[in-house]
Write a protein that holds these residues in place. Sequence first.
Motif, PDB file in Angstrom:
ATOM      1  N   TRP A 227     -11.888   4.429  22.243  1.00  0.00           N
ATOM      2  CA  TRP A 227     -12.047   3.050  21.806  1.00  0.00           C
ATOM      3  C   TRP A 227     -11.938   2.094  22.976  1.00  0.00           C
ATOM      4  O   TRP A 227     -11.313   2.402  23.996  1.00  0.00           O
ATOM      5  CB  TRP A 227     -10.963   2.670  20.792  1.00  0.00           C
ATOM      6  N   LEU A 228     -12.532   0.930  22.784  1.00  0.00           N
ATOM      7  CA  LEU A 228     -12.320  -0.196  23.685  1.00  0.00           C
ATOM      8  C   LEU A 228     -11.478  -1.233  22.956  1.00  0.00           C
ATOM      9  O   LEU A 228     -11.824  -1.640  21.842  1.00  0.00           O
ATOM     10  CB  LEU A 228     -13.658  -0.828  24.087  1.00  0.00           C
ATOM     11  N   VAL A 229     -10.379  -1.654  23.577  1.00  0.00           N
ATOM     12  CA  VAL A 229      -9.564  -2.754  23.064  1.00  0.00           C
ATOM     13  C   VAL A 229      -9.831  -3.970  23.941  1.00  0.00           C
ATOM     14  O   VAL A 229      -9.860  -3.864  25.169  1.00  0.00           O
ATOM     15  CB  VAL A 229      -8.071  -2.396  23.085  1.00  0.00           C
ATOM     16  N   MET A 230     -10.046  -5.106  23.304  1.00  0.00           N
ATOM     17  CA  MET A 230     -10.400  -6.321  24.036  1.00  0.00           C
ATOM     18  C   MET A 230     -10.016  -7.530  23.197  1.00  0.00           C
ATOM     19  O   MET A 230      -9.682  -7.392  22.015  1.00  0.00           O
ATOM     20  CB  MET A 230     -11.900  -6.334  24.342  1.00  0.00           C
ATOM     21  N   PRO A 231     -10.032  -8.739  23.781  1.00  0.00           N
ATOM     22  CA  PRO A 231      -9.754  -9.926  22.968  1.00  0.00           C
ATOM     23  C   PRO A 231     -10.903 -10.209  22.010  1.00  0.00           C
ATOM     24  O   PRO A 231     -12.069  -9.894  22.303  1.00  0.00           O
ATOM     25  CB  PRO A 231      -9.621 -11.041  24.010  1.00  0.00           C
ATOM     26  N   ARG A 232     -10.557 -10.774  20.887  1.00  0.00           N
ATOM     27  CA  ARG A 232     -11.622 -11.213  19.977  1.00  0.00           C
ATOM     28  C   ARG A 232     -12.315 -12.404  20.616  1.00  0.00           C
ATOM     29  O   ARG A 232     -11.678 -13.409  20.946  1.00  0.00           O
ATOM     30  CB  ARG A 232     -11.058 -11.598  18.610  1.00  0.00           C
ATOM     31  N   LEU A 233     -13.616 -12.279  20.801  1.00  0.00           N
ATOM     32  CA  LEU A 233     -14.388 -13.300  21.518  1.00  0.00           C
ATOM     33  C   LEU A 233     -14.893 -14.373  20.560  1.00  0.00           C
ATOM     34  O   LEU A 233     -15.081 -14.130  19.364  1.00  0.00           O
ATOM     35  CB  LEU A 233     -15.553 -12.645  22.251  1.00  0.00           C
ATOM     36  N   GLY A 234     -15.150 -15.552  21.107  1.00  0.00           N
ATOM     37  CA  GLY A 234     -15.559 -16.683  20.292  1.00  0.00           C
ATOM     38  C   GLY A 234     -17.074 -16.841  20.209  1.00  0.00           C
ATOM     39  O   GLY A 234     -17.835 -16.180  20.902  1.00  0.00           O
ATOM     40  N   GLN A 235     -17.494 -17.745  19.329  1.00  0.00           N
ATOM     41  CA  GLN A 235     -18.898 -18.074  19.178  1.00  0.00           C
ATOM     42  C   GLN A 235     -19.259 -19.213  20.120  1.00  0.00           C
ATOM     43  O   GLN A 235     -18.369 -19.915  20.615  1.00  0.00           O
ATOM     44  CB  GLN A 235     -19.189 -18.451  17.715  1.00  0.00           C
TER      45      GLN A 235
ATOM     46  N   VAL B 147      -1.151   0.430  21.532  1.00  0.00           N
ATOM     47  CA  VAL B 147      -0.062  -0.535  21.414  1.00  0.00           C
ATOM     48  C   VAL B 147       0.131  -1.291  22.726  1.00  0.00           C
ATOM     49  O   VAL B 147       0.313  -2.521  22.735  1.00  0.00           O
ATOM     50  CB  VAL B 147       1.236   0.176  20.991  1.00  0.00           C
ATOM     51  N   ALA B 148       0.068  -0.586  23.855  1.00  0.00           N
ATOM     52  CA  ALA B 148       0.244  -1.248  25.150  1.00  0.00           C
ATOM     53  C   ALA B 148      -0.840  -2.287  25.386  1.00  0.00           C
ATOM     54  O   ALA B 148      -0.558  -3.405  25.860  1.00  0.00           O
ATOM     55  CB  ALA B 148       0.231  -0.206  26.268  1.00  0.00           C
ATOM     56  N   ALA B 149      -2.080  -1.965  25.048  1.00  0.00           N
ATOM     57  CA  ALA B 149      -3.183  -2.909  25.241  1.00  0.00           C
ATOM     58  C   ALA B 149      -3.041  -4.119  24.322  1.00  0.00           C
ATOM     59  O   ALA B 149      -3.243  -5.273  24.738  1.00  0.00           O
ATOM     60  CB  ALA B 149      -4.515  -2.211  24.998  1.00  0.00           C
ATOM     61  N   VAL B 150      -2.674  -3.871  23.067  1.00  0.00           N
ATOM     62  CA  VAL B 150      -2.520  -4.966  22.109  1.00  0.00           C
ATOM     63  C   VAL B 150      -1.386  -5.899  22.544  1.00  0.00           C
ATOM     64  O   VAL B 150      -1.527  -7.130  22.505  1.00  0.00           O
ATOM     65  CB  VAL B 150      -2.259  -4.412  20.694  1.00  0.00           C
ATOM     66  N   GLU B 151      -0.287  -5.334  22.982  1.00  0.00           N
ATOM     67  CA  GLU B 151       0.845  -6.165  23.403  1.00  0.00           C
ATOM     68  C   GLU B 151       0.489  -7.013  24.621  1.00  0.00           C
ATOM     69  O   GLU B 151       0.893  -8.178  24.716  1.00  0.00           O
ATOM     70  CB  GLU B 151       2.059  -5.276  23.697  1.00  0.00           C
ATOM     71  N   GLU B 152      -0.288  -6.458  25.537  1.00  0.00           N
ATOM     72  CA  GLU B 152      -0.681  -7.231  26.717  1.00  0.00           C
ATOM     73  C   GLU B 152      -1.597  -8.387  26.329  1.00  0.00           C
ATOM     74  O   GLU B 152      -1.463  -9.504  26.846  1.00  0.00           O
ATOM     75  CB  GLU B 152      -1.352  -6.318  27.738  1.00  0.00           C
ATOM     76  N   LEU B 153      -2.517  -8.137  25.412  1.00  0.00           N
ATOM     77  CA  LEU B 153      -3.407  -9.201  24.955  1.00  0.00           C
ATOM     78  C   LEU B 153      -2.631 -10.276  24.201  1.00  0.00           C
ATOM     79  O   LEU B 153      -2.835 -11.477  24.411  1.00  0.00           O
ATOM     80  CB  LEU B 153      -4.514  -8.619  24.061  1.00  0.00           C
TER      81      LEU B 153
ATOM     82  N   VAL C 130      -6.086 -12.628  20.445  1.00  0.00           N
ATOM     83  CA  VAL C 130      -6.135 -11.768  19.270  1.00  0.00           C
ATOM     84  C   VAL C 130      -6.857 -10.484  19.681  1.00  0.00           C
ATOM     85  O   VAL C 130      -7.958 -10.537  20.228  1.00  0.00           O
ATOM     86  CB  VAL C 130      -6.879 -12.445  18.101  1.00  0.00           C
ATOM     87  N   ALA C 131      -6.242  -9.330  19.440  1.00  0.00           N
ATOM     88  CA  ALA C 131      -6.806  -8.059  19.887  1.00  0.00           C
ATOM     89  C   ALA C 131      -7.761  -7.487  18.845  1.00  0.00           C
ATOM     90  O   ALA C 131      -7.553  -7.634  17.634  1.00  0.00           O
ATOM     91  CB  ALA C 131      -5.690  -7.056  20.164  1.00  0.00           C
ATOM     92  N   CYS C 132      -8.802  -6.845  19.324  1.00  0.00           N
ATOM     93  CA  CYS C 132      -9.715  -6.119  18.453  1.00  0.00           C
ATOM     94  C   CYS C 132     -10.096  -4.817  19.148  1.00  0.00           C
ATOM     95  O   CYS C 132      -9.824  -4.625  20.332  1.00  0.00           O
ATOM     96  CB  CYS C 132     -10.954  -6.943  18.123  1.00  0.00           C
TER      97      CYS C 132
END
Length: 375
Positions: free
Chosen positions: A209-217, A144-150, A156-158
């Motif tokens: 797990w690794l939480v990170m931003p959803r990356l673009g194409q 939750v902490a990682a998602v809220e920071e992103l 968008v968190a993934c």
Amino acid sequence: MPSRVRVWLNRTYAENVFFMDQLRRNPSDRAVEIHATHGDPDSPVLAAADTADLEPEGLSPAGYVEYALDQCARRGIDVFVPRLHQAAVVAHRADFEAAGTALLAPTREAIAVFEDKATAYEAVRSVGVPVPPWWRVRTAAELVAAVEELEAAGEVACFKPASGAGGVGFRVITREPFSLARLGGFPGPDVQLEQVVEALERAAEPVNWLVMPRLGQPEVSVDCLTGPDNRVRLALGRTKNGRRRGFTLHKKWLEPARLVAEGFGLHYLSNVQFRMHGDRPVLLDVNTRPAGGLHQLSLCGINAPWAAVQLALGEDPGAIEPPFLGQDYTVVSGPRPLRAVSLPQQRTAQPEILLPTPPAPLPIVQQTSAEALPL
């Protein structure tokens, strides 16, 4: 006349039927015989091989090494391309060399670095390769902490497992409530944050797990061929943007891939993947094995599997430059023959199984399944 080369692929991906086809169609006109082993008797790689065995189940890594050494001795293997238990096999490289078998695999140290994505991100960042923001999480509170920071940064968190391949376990966090709209069409990667938190709180053990931003194409996979001297012989990017695929030699993709391959001992065939974070490429993942789509480089006039086998045999192919870049393409499914009868159950002393020569290969853009899914 040069002697035949005997190559073994163990429990490899279905797409590597094309890897096998390219070995047989090598530009040196060298005779190649391929041995394959798998746990699934209906794997297409068994049907495509010249000889095949079912692998015993339940072996420890040490037990698998003993099995592999026996296979190499009995089958007269010149080059072994290990996927299953790669780290354990590479740790016994000297034993395989004593048996007359070269391992087409990177160093033990490289495998250890890239087995864990968080460790890999830390390592490559230290040599100047950009990585996305990321958090290693083990509990619901950390997630939750990682998602809220992103989300506070407009991202968008993934999340995905810290170790694994082929996109297994990748999910995109959403706060939208579940509705009938989610039941239409095909299942997607989105999962509600509340559901994930509830599952974590019920779990008996912490996750990794690794939480990170959803990356673009676009997503760009750079296939590298690197010698034991840490010098890259080939680096060529394959681009993916939706259905459209293509190739690139742009330095913004190739230079960081070369840094990774040369700096960490990614000998022979590896694959370094990038995506966009904002307006810059960042590392997505590193595969210490041949990529499932490696055969697509043939659209640029390159036979990478054969060049790698040459390098493993001590026959340096030198620097490899594509004579041209192939046109954009897409990937479609296509049929591939299987054995008429499944392989017999594993026996204590299993006889050699001779398989028929496969029919002419399908066009290079055809796949037997989604990339990087073992069948």
